[in-house]
Design a protein around this motif. Structure first.
Motif, PDB file in Angstrom:
ATOM      1  N   PHE A  30       0.901  -1.190  -0.108  1.00  0.00           N
ATOM      2  CA  PHE A  30       0.003   0.020  -0.082  1.00  0.00           C
ATOM      3  C   PHE A  30       0.885   1.176  -0.117  1.00  0.00           C
ATOM      4  O   PHE A  30       0.696   2.240  -0.712  1.00  0.00           O
ATOM      5  N   ASP A  31       2.118   1.155   0.856  1.00  0.00           N
ATOM      6  CA  ASP A  31       2.870   2.399   0.957  1.00  0.00           C
ATOM      7  C   ASP A  31       3.539   2.590  -0.535  1.00  0.00           C
ATOM      8  O   ASP A  31       3.373   3.978  -0.972  1.00  0.00           O
ATOM      9  N   ALA A  32       3.794   1.658  -1.210  1.00  0.00           N
ATOM     10  CA  ALA A  32       4.458   1.844  -2.438  1.00  0.00           C
ATOM     11  C   ALA A  32       3.711   2.429  -3.395  1.00  0.00           C
ATOM     12  O   ALA A  32       3.771   3.251  -4.440  1.00  0.00           O
ATOM     13  N   MET A  33       2.520   1.958  -3.397  1.00  0.00           N
ATOM     14  CA  MET A  33       1.126   2.235  -4.403  1.00  0.00           C
ATOM     15  C   MET A  33       0.823   3.605  -4.128  1.00  0.00           C
ATOM     16  O   MET A  33       0.587   4.562  -5.071  1.00  0.00           O
ATOM     17  N   ALA A  34       0.859   3.997  -2.795  1.00  0.00           N
ATOM     18  CA  ALA A  34       0.529   5.399  -2.310  1.00  0.00           C
ATOM     19  C   ALA A  34       1.671   6.539  -2.924  1.00  0.00           C
ATOM     20  O   ALA A  34       1.174   7.553  -3.296  1.00  0.00           O
ATOM     21  N   GLU A  35       2.742   6.061  -2.850  1.00  0.00           N
ATOM     22  CA  GLU A  35       3.955   6.867  -3.453  1.00  0.00           C
ATOM     23  C   GLU A  35       3.807   7.143  -5.012  1.00  0.00           C
ATOM     24  O   GLU A  35       4.154   8.131  -5.545  1.00  0.00           O
ATOM     25  N   GLY A  36       3.456   6.119  -5.554  1.00  0.00           N
ATOM     26  CA  GLY A  36       3.240   5.921  -7.089  1.00  0.00           C
ATOM     27  C   GLY A  36       1.923   6.802  -7.424  1.00  0.00           C
ATOM     28  O   GLY A  36       2.163   7.777  -8.383  1.00  0.00           O
ATOM     29  N   VAL A  37       1.032   6.626  -6.716  1.00  0.00           N
ATOM     30  CA  VAL A  37      -0.189   7.744  -6.822  1.00  0.00           C
ATOM     31  C   VAL A  37       0.370   9.357  -6.729  1.00  0.00           C
ATOM     32  O   VAL A  37       0.051  10.068  -7.395  1.00  0.00           O
ATOM     33  N   GLY A  38       1.135   9.399  -5.532  1.00  0.00           N
ATOM     34  CA  GLY A  38       1.512  10.767  -5.322  1.00  0.00           C
ATOM     35  C   GLY A  38       2.406  11.471  -6.641  1.00  0.00           C
ATOM     36  O   GLY A  38       2.261  12.658  -6.909  1.00  0.00           O
ATOM     37  N   ARG A  39       3.220  10.423  -7.013  1.00  0.00           N
ATOM     38  CA  ARG A  39       4.003  10.867  -8.295  1.00  0.00           C
ATOM     39  C   ARG A  39       3.268  11.153  -9.481  1.00  0.00           C
ATOM     40  O   ARG A  39       3.531  12.132 -10.312  1.00  0.00           O
ATOM     41  N   LEU A  40       2.186  10.486  -9.792  1.00  0.00           N
ATOM     42  CA  LEU A  40       1.525  10.520 -10.844  1.00  0.00           C
ATOM     43  C   LEU A  40       0.378  11.828 -10.707  1.00  0.00           C
ATOM     44  O   LEU A  40       0.040  12.433 -11.604  1.00  0.00           O
ATOM     45  N   THR A  41      -0.168  11.832  -9.445  1.00  0.00           N
ATOM     46  CA  THR A  41      -1.218  13.033  -9.363  1.00  0.00           C
ATOM     47  C   THR A  41      -0.720  14.341  -8.563  1.00  0.00           C
ATOM     48  O   THR A  41      -1.363  15.423  -8.895  1.00  0.00           O
ATOM     49  N   GLY A  42       0.588  14.413  -7.972  1.00  0.00           N
ATOM     50  CA  GLY A  42       0.872  15.480  -7.204  1.00  0.00           C
ATOM     51  C   GLY A  42       0.247  15.603  -5.971  1.00  0.00           C
ATOM     52  O   GLY A  42       0.541  16.652  -5.459  1.00  0.00           O
ATOM     53  N   LEU A  43      -0.662  14.799  -5.560  1.00  0.00           N
ATOM     54  CA  LEU A  43      -1.350  14.836  -4.380  1.00  0.00           C
ATOM     55  C   LEU A  43      -0.365  15.052  -2.950  1.00  0.00           C
ATOM     56  O   LEU A  43       0.647  14.344  -3.028  1.00  0.00           O
ATOM     57  N   LYS A  44      -0.468  15.949  -2.070  1.00  0.00           N
ATOM     58  CA  LYS A  44       0.343  15.879  -0.844  1.00  0.00           C
ATOM     59  C   LYS A  44      -0.203  14.931   0.428  1.00  0.00           C
ATOM     60  O   LYS A  44       0.467  14.548   1.133  1.00  0.00           O
ATOM     61  N   SER A  45      -1.665  15.008   0.319  1.00  0.00           N
ATOM     62  CA  SER A  45      -2.333  14.378   1.567  1.00  0.00           C
ATOM     63  C   SER A  45      -1.996  12.858   1.427  1.00  0.00           C
ATOM     64  O   SER A  45      -2.269  12.362   0.499  1.00  0.00           O
ATOM     65  N   ARG A  46      -1.385  12.220   2.600  1.00  0.00           N
ATOM     66  CA  ARG A  46      -1.009  10.933   2.467  1.00  0.00           C
ATOM     67  C   ARG A  46      -2.142   9.871   2.660  1.00  0.00           C
ATOM     68  O   ARG A  46      -2.310   9.003   1.948  1.00  0.00           O
ATOM     69  N   GLY A  47      -3.137  10.445   3.427  1.00  0.00           N
ATOM     70  CA  GLY A  47      -4.513   9.614   3.707  1.00  0.00           C
ATOM     71  C   GLY A  47      -5.311   9.582   2.267  1.00  0.00           C
ATOM     72  O   GLY A  47      -5.522   8.629   2.029  1.00  0.00           O
ATOM     73  N   LEU A  48      -5.463  10.707   1.712  1.00  0.00           N
ATOM     74  CA  LEU A  48      -5.892  10.452   0.077  1.00  0.00           C
ATOM     75  C   LEU A  48      -5.294   9.931  -0.884  1.00  0.00           C
ATOM     76  O   LEU A  48      -5.964   8.839  -1.375  1.00  0.00           O
TER      77      LEU A  48
END
Length: 333
Positions: A30-48
């Motif tokens: 989940f952590d690796a996927m969340a980081e990938g989502v952050g790189r793709l979308t630029g979201l800062k909120s970890r929960g989101l």
């Protein structure tokens, strides 16, 4: 007496501790996927980011079940219905060669085992229900851990003596990098093995090639032993086509095994930890003896963590020997 009591408590809670480890491994995913989502979308909120990652993972599994569930269920039924005729064909072939008695005895023993299994279906149903409960527990716990891994990490480090805090932090960093690298490499390996198995069996005309490919991809998670287990039902079903098709199927699995051992496995080890094959093999059997099926599934990540513990904590810190910890690149001069 205190040491004996703690040892007894750890043995009694071994299944529970294994579920905790499974939750940690899933939290790394989940952590690796969340980081990938952050790189793709630029979201800062970890929960989101974590929520999007979990929803994407659930959507992939649910979508695959909706789109291909009926087809895979049909192929699983084909596998189940085709194995008895395949055994009969193998028995006839061995009888013509003068070795039929051995398989006949095995088939009789197998029928007795099936009857025994049927008489215990109720207990197996309870075991399946317990497994689903454990899965939900691991899934929810993994979300909580991935939501704030720093909190759990700091809590674990605080339990250590002050002189052991820095080695503990470094060890946790090594474990995180090793597990994430292993998961990335293993995902690629499972997809390739499953796809190549499906394509090869389809070309050979083996029935239920899609289901057999799925089985091969899933069992690829088990080091060294998984491909052998996946090849057994494929060879049996190939006998329903012809003995030559079964021979070609054996060749196909040998080629895929060589590809997996000489290309995919080194790729996984390069991304994770270069564990010797003999250590992995004994780890699979040892985890199976100690923890059952769940231990076999988690044998690879368990071995990575233990291997890093021996290198980082025992050899490097306690013995004081200068070694490069697995998964770490040597710095150029």
């Amino acid at each position: 007496m205190a040491v004996i009591g703690v040892a007894w408590l750890l043995v009694s809670l071994s299944q529970f501790l294994l579920l905790v480890f499974a939750a940690v491994v899933l939290a790394c995913i989940f952590d690796a996927m969340a980081e990938g989502v952050g790189r793709l979308t630029g979201l800062k909120s970890r929960g989101l980011r974590l929520a999007i990652a979990v929803l994407v993972l659930l959507a992939v599994f649910i979508g695959a079940f909706v789109l291909f569930g009926a087809q895979f269920a049909q192929e699983v039924n084909t596998i189940r219905d085709s194995i008895p005729p395949a055994l009969e064909q193998i028995e006839g072939l061995l009888q013509r060669m003068g070795y039929g008695g051995t398989l006949t005895g095995l088939l009789e023993q197998g029928s007795q085992d099936v009857s025994s299994i049927a008489s215990r279906l109720g207990s197996y149903a309870l075991a399946v229900g317990s497994g689903l409960t454990d899965f939900v527990l691991v899934f929810v716990a993994a979300i909580f851990i991935a939501a704030d891994p720093g909190l759990h990490r700091r809590g674990l480090v605080l339990l250590m003596p002050r002189r052991a805090e820095e080695p503990a932090r470094e060890f946790l960093d090594d474990c995180g990098n090793g597990l994430r690298g292993w998961m990335l490499g293993q995902a690629v390996s499972s997809i390739l093995v499953g796809t190549l198995t499906w394509a090869g069996l389809a070309l050979l005309g083996v029935p239920a090639s899609g289901g057999l490919g799925l089985i091969a991809g899933l069992l690829d998670v088990i080091p060294l032993v998984g491909p052998v287990l996946a090849g057994i039902p494929a060879v049996l079903l190939a006998f329903t086509v012809s003995p030559m098709a079964a021979l070609w199927t054996v060749g196909l699995f040998l080629v895929i095994q060589q590809l997996q051992g000489n290309f995919l496995q080194p790729m996984i080890q390069k991304q994770a930890v270069n564990v010797p094959p003999a250590v992995l093999l004994f780890a699979v059997f040892g985890a199976g003896v100690l923890f059952g099926g769940l231990g076999v599934l988690l044998a690879a990540p368990l071995t990575i963590v233990l291997f890093l513990f021996v290198q980082r904590i025992y050899v490097r810190d306690l013995l004081g020997k200068d070694i490069t910890v697995a998964g770490q690149e040597e710095q150029p001069d």
